[in-house]
Design an enzyme around this catalytic site. Structure first.
Site, PDB file in Angstrom:
ATOM      1  CE1 TYR A  51      33.108  36.067  35.888  1.00  0.00           C
ATOM      2  CE2 TYR A  51      34.607  34.459  34.933  1.00  0.00           C
ATOM      3  CZ  TYR A  51      34.326  35.764  35.302  1.00  0.00           C
ATOM      4  OH  TYR A  51      35.248  36.753  35.079  1.00  0.00           O
ATOM      5  CD  GLU A  53      29.857  38.427  34.134  1.00  0.00           C
ATOM      6  OE1 GLU A  53      29.086  38.275  33.176  1.00  0.00           O
ATOM      7  OE2 GLU A  53      30.982  38.939  34.031  1.00  0.00           O
ATOM      8  CG  ASP A 197      31.629  54.541  54.106  1.00  0.00           C
ATOM      9  OD1 ASP A 197      31.627  53.485  54.770  1.00  0.00           O
ATOM     10  OD2 ASP A 197      32.534  54.844  53.303  1.00  0.00           O
ATOM     11  CB  THR A 223      34.439  47.519  54.892  1.00  0.00           C
ATOM     12  OG1 THR A 223      34.467  47.899  56.269  1.00  0.00           O
ATOM     13  CG2 THR A 223      34.994  48.637  54.041  1.00  0.00           C
ATOM     14  CE  LYS A 226      37.805  49.601  56.752  1.00  0.00           C
ATOM     15  NZ  LYS A 226      37.700  50.973  56.244  1.00  0.00           N
ATOM     16  NE  ARG A 232      41.332  43.452  53.027  1.00  0.00           N
ATOM     17  CZ  ARG A 232      41.567  43.995  54.227  1.00  0.00           C
ATOM     18  NH1 ARG A 232      41.805  43.230  55.266  1.00  0.00           N
ATOM     19  NH2 ARG A 232      41.577  45.294  54.389  1.00  0.00           N
TER      20      ARG A 232
END
Ligand SMILES: *Cc1c(COP(=O)(O)O)cnc(C)c1O
Length: 416
Positions: A51, A53, A197, A223, A226, A232
């Site tokens: 973790y 965070e 975007d 992203t 692509k 991803r």
């Protein structure tokens, strides 16, 4: 993957079968790619156990010293790659990156403008089915029906009347270069912020093959899976002024713990994208798309806007009495994967569609060049002209399979 094969043969077998599906077929989905082996290696690591965070130096959990260094490398490399002042590499996806930008300064009910879904935009730009469309008051813009290009004059006119808080640009199915400067100027004139975007075209923007919005529009989102050819995920870039609002919107605004194995793989991807070899790759993606497009035109298919400047093209099938849906199914039977896509001014429903979208990032990663693209265009037109002849489609599928085996995804990986 010998442990997996022993422990969970069902999942191992399905992964194996998917490996062969990807290997033996022609993947022409414009939003997909084949990541480098090094990206796969970074993703499949013990980084997933932790973790983290928060952000480097400000975590809510102990033991993050290596995670801090990994995330800093990812952020620095992304900033260098695009010349950005600030980068956030934590968004789990492109849609979440967009959502975080909206939430960084807008309230439910605020007005925004974006390219409509049926004119090439993306769900996360305010489509009624998406949370962005439920939270915000969205006015869509589109392309001019004659030229099939973005109509900047009309967009400016709408913006002046509407006075939105945000103007979003960028698309999932637009084959031409986008004028980010024009969008930024329109937004500035009406007192709006702007967001570009570049999910689809980020690999073309960072290599200078397409103009880049970074430093031009207020925010840039993308992203990483692509054209950029990474794992991803999503990213956000902005200037120093917006930095803390963006970081707060991602965590704790939208997400909990970051996927650190994916962030490590993003860092590997950004390193790869800054090499001369990647630039050659990106150039070949565009070249391949132009050759494929021209060959389809030679076979009497009409291309939306008459061609392409990037990694994708939209084929208008209305003259051939085929729907996009039928074309997608037919090509699937011939071992060729594309997706049906709405096109401007189409007559059919969004479920049938009048077009298909074809992209070259994956085949280019596999080493296919101009000659292969001509061959692919021939198969596409032969399949679409023989829709009702299963024997012809099976014949093409066999030819495609033989051809694809010459271009393995990972020459050194042999699955059973
Ligand atoms: C693909 C895409 C996204 C969304 O990416 P996900 O990772 O699937 O959420 C956002 N915007 C545009 C323009 C896209 O093409």
């Amino acid at each position: 993957m010998s442990s997996l094969a022993l422990f969970d043969p069902e999942i191992f077998d399905l992964i194996n079968r998917e490996h062969w599906r990807q290997t033996e077929g022609l993947e022409l989905i414009a939003s997909e790619n084949v990541v480098a082996r090094e990206v796969l290696e970074a993703m499949g690591t013990i980084l997933t156990n932790k973790y983290a965070e928060g952000y480097p130096g400000k975590r809510y959990y102990g033991g993050c010293e290596f995670h801090d260094q990994i995330e800093n490398l990812a952020r620095d490399r992304l900033c260098r790659l695009f010349g950005a002042e600030h980068a956030n590499v934590q968004p789990h996806s492109g849609s979440q990156a967009n959502e975080a930008v909206y939430l960084s300064f807008m309230k439910p009910g605020d007005k925004m403008m974006s390219q409509s879904l049926n004119n090439g935009g993306h769900l996360s730009h305010g489509d009624p089915a998406n949370i962005s469309g439920k939270y915000f008051d969205v006015t869509p813009y589109g392309v001019d029906f004659d030229t099939e290009l973005l109509d900047y004059g009309a967009i400016e006119e709408t913006a002046r009347k509407l006075k939105p808080k945000l103007i979003v640009c960028g698309a999932s199915a637009y084959p031409r270069e986008i004028d980010f400067k024009a969008f930024a100027e329109i937004a500035e004139d009406v007192g709006a912020k702007s967001m570009a975007d570049i999910a689809h075209i980020s690999g073309l923007c960072c290599t200078g093959l397409h103009n880049s919005p970074v430093g031009v529009t207020t925010f840039t989102t993308s992203t990483t899976h692509k054209t950029l050819r990474g794992p991803r995920g999503g990213v956000i870039m902005c200037n120093k002024e917006e930095a803390s609002r963006i970081d707060n919107a991602v965590f704790p605004g939208m997400q909990g713990g970051p996927l650190m194995h994916v962030i490590a793989a993003k860092a590997v991807c950004f390193r790869e994208a800054s090499t001369p070899e990647y630039k050659e790759y990106a150039k070949q993606v565009v070249k391949n798309c132009k050759v494929l497009t021209a060959a389809l035109e030679d076979n009497n298919f009409r291309l939306v806007s008459g061609g392409t400047d990037n990694h994708l093209c939209l084929v208008d099938l209305s003259d051939h009495n085929i729907s996009g849906h039928q074309a997608e199914l037919t090509l699937g039977r011939a071992g060729i994967t594309v997706n049906k896509n709405t096109i401007p001014r189409q007559a059919l429903s969004p479920f049938e569609t009048s077009g298909i979208r074809i992209g070259t990032p994956t085949i280019t990663s596999r080493g296919m060049k101009e000659d292969e693209c001509k061959q692919i265009a021939d198969w596409i037109s032969r399949a679409l002209k023989n829709m009702d002849k299963p024997a012809v489609l099976s014949e093409i599928k066999e030819e495609v399979k033989k051809f694809c085996l010459r271009f393995p995804l990972y020459p050194e990986i042999r699955m059973t």
